[in-house]
Design an enzyme around this catalytic site. Sequence first.
Site, PDB file in Angstrom:
ATOM      1  N   LYS A  31      72.853  -9.056 -52.551  1.00 19.03           N
ATOM      2  CA  LYS A  31      72.687 -10.383 -51.940  1.00 19.03           C
ATOM      3  C   LYS A  31      72.037 -11.340 -52.940  1.00 19.03           C
ATOM      4  CE  LYS A  31      72.777  -8.439 -47.338  1.00 19.03           C
ATOM      5  NZ  LYS A  31      72.086  -7.846 -46.183  1.00 19.03           N
ATOM      6  N   GLN A  75      66.275  -7.600 -43.749  1.00 18.68           N
ATOM      7  CA  GLN A  75      67.198  -6.463 -43.891  1.00 18.68           C
ATOM      8  C   GLN A  75      66.855  -5.369 -42.879  1.00 18.68           C
ATOM      9  OE1 GLN A  75      69.859  -6.461 -45.991  1.00 18.68           O
ATOM     10  NE2 GLN A  75      70.466  -4.447 -45.278  1.00 18.68           N
ATOM     11  N   ASP A  98      72.020 -14.313 -40.263  1.00 16.12           N
ATOM     12  CA  ASP A  98      72.657 -13.080 -39.798  1.00 16.12           C
ATOM     13  C   ASP A  98      73.310 -13.286 -38.431  1.00 16.12           C
ATOM     14  OD1 ASP A  98      72.547 -10.755 -41.429  1.00 16.12           O
ATOM     15  OD2 ASP A  98      70.374 -10.613 -41.144  1.00 16.12           O
TER      16      ASP A  98
HETATM   17  N1  GUN Z   1      71.710  -3.861 -42.392  1.00 16.95           N
HETATM   18  C1  GUN Z   1      73.017  -3.488 -42.407  1.00 16.95           C
HETATM   19  N2  GUN Z   1      73.815  -4.570 -42.281  1.00 16.95           N
HETATM   20  C2  GUN Z   1      73.000  -5.648 -42.179  1.00 16.95           C
HETATM   21  C3  GUN Z   1      73.241  -7.044 -42.036  1.00 16.95           C
HETATM   22  O1  GUN Z   1      74.372  -7.534 -41.953  1.00 16.95           O
HETATM   23  N3  GUN Z   1      72.122  -7.826 -41.981  1.00 16.95           N
HETATM   24  C4  GUN Z   1      70.871  -7.315 -42.039  1.00 16.95           C
HETATM   25  N4  GUN Z   1      69.848  -8.165 -41.942  1.00 16.95           N
HETATM   26  N5  GUN Z   1      70.616  -6.029 -42.169  1.00 16.95           N
HETATM   27  C5  GUN Z   1      71.683  -5.199 -42.238  1.00 16.95           C
END
Ligand code: GUN
Length: 261
Positions: A31, A75, A98
């Site tokens: 990211k 996350q 998200d």
């Molecule tokens: N963990 C696995 N996929 C995601 C996601 O799309 N966003 C976040 N914040 N955590 C994750």
Amino acid sequence: MESLKAKGVNAGLAVVIVGDDPASRVYVNNKKKACEYCGIYSEEYALGAETTQEELLCLVDKLNKKEDIHGILVQLPLPKHINEETILNAIDPKKDVDAFHPVNVGKIMIGNFDFLPCTPAGVMELLDDAGIELEGKNCVVIGRSNIVGKPQAMLLLHKNATVTICHSKTKNLKEVCREADVLVVAVGRAKMVDESYIKEGAVVVDVGMDRDENGKLCGDVDFESACKKASWITPVPGGVGPMTIATLMKNAVTAAENTIR
Ligand code: GUN
């Protein structure tokens, strides 16, 4: 992005990671790299596994107020002693890139939204780009998580597909999957879905990010086997994963744009 820069605004994304889950570390690094590539300002907050819920709430509150941060991503998964729902509910819905906050989940349900959740939206983009028509099609989603399965089903429904959500308690899973014109697999079990789950000519989307018996990255679908039946299939790695990140970048830009509208 250019119109943002013309107005002196640089989209800013904060990524928060708690603990030392190796998969989460890889995702967060990816990211960060994507932000650099797109010219999005990013801040990483890497907190120890012993961080308390109060401390994390405090950070979220600080980021909610921070003017150069337009998007906040915490996350998941979080360590067991932290309630994920409490944390996600504390993120300002306008910064919720998200789309996990109940306000954004509700907006998606209604079909009038600011952000779409990154993975399901990435899947829709892939299907659209491949010219796969969804109206009236039988779409089966395996997995009912809040991150992928449930919102994925909703986005497919918005495209007028007939949608079935399957999960660990589903009876006759193979038979249900063999009815699918489009099969989206998001279960988190390495190579679970082979050709016996797939109708001849079906479209197969693999959302899995698993490790096989040799520790090699693989998906929820046994790619070699599924290829014998599928007319179109996404690989792992290099399928849905990069689309998740692309949607996140898009959402960060949208969040910044929404502050100057
Ligand atoms: N963990 C696995 N996929 C995601 C996601 O799309 N966003 C976040 N914040 N955590 C994750």
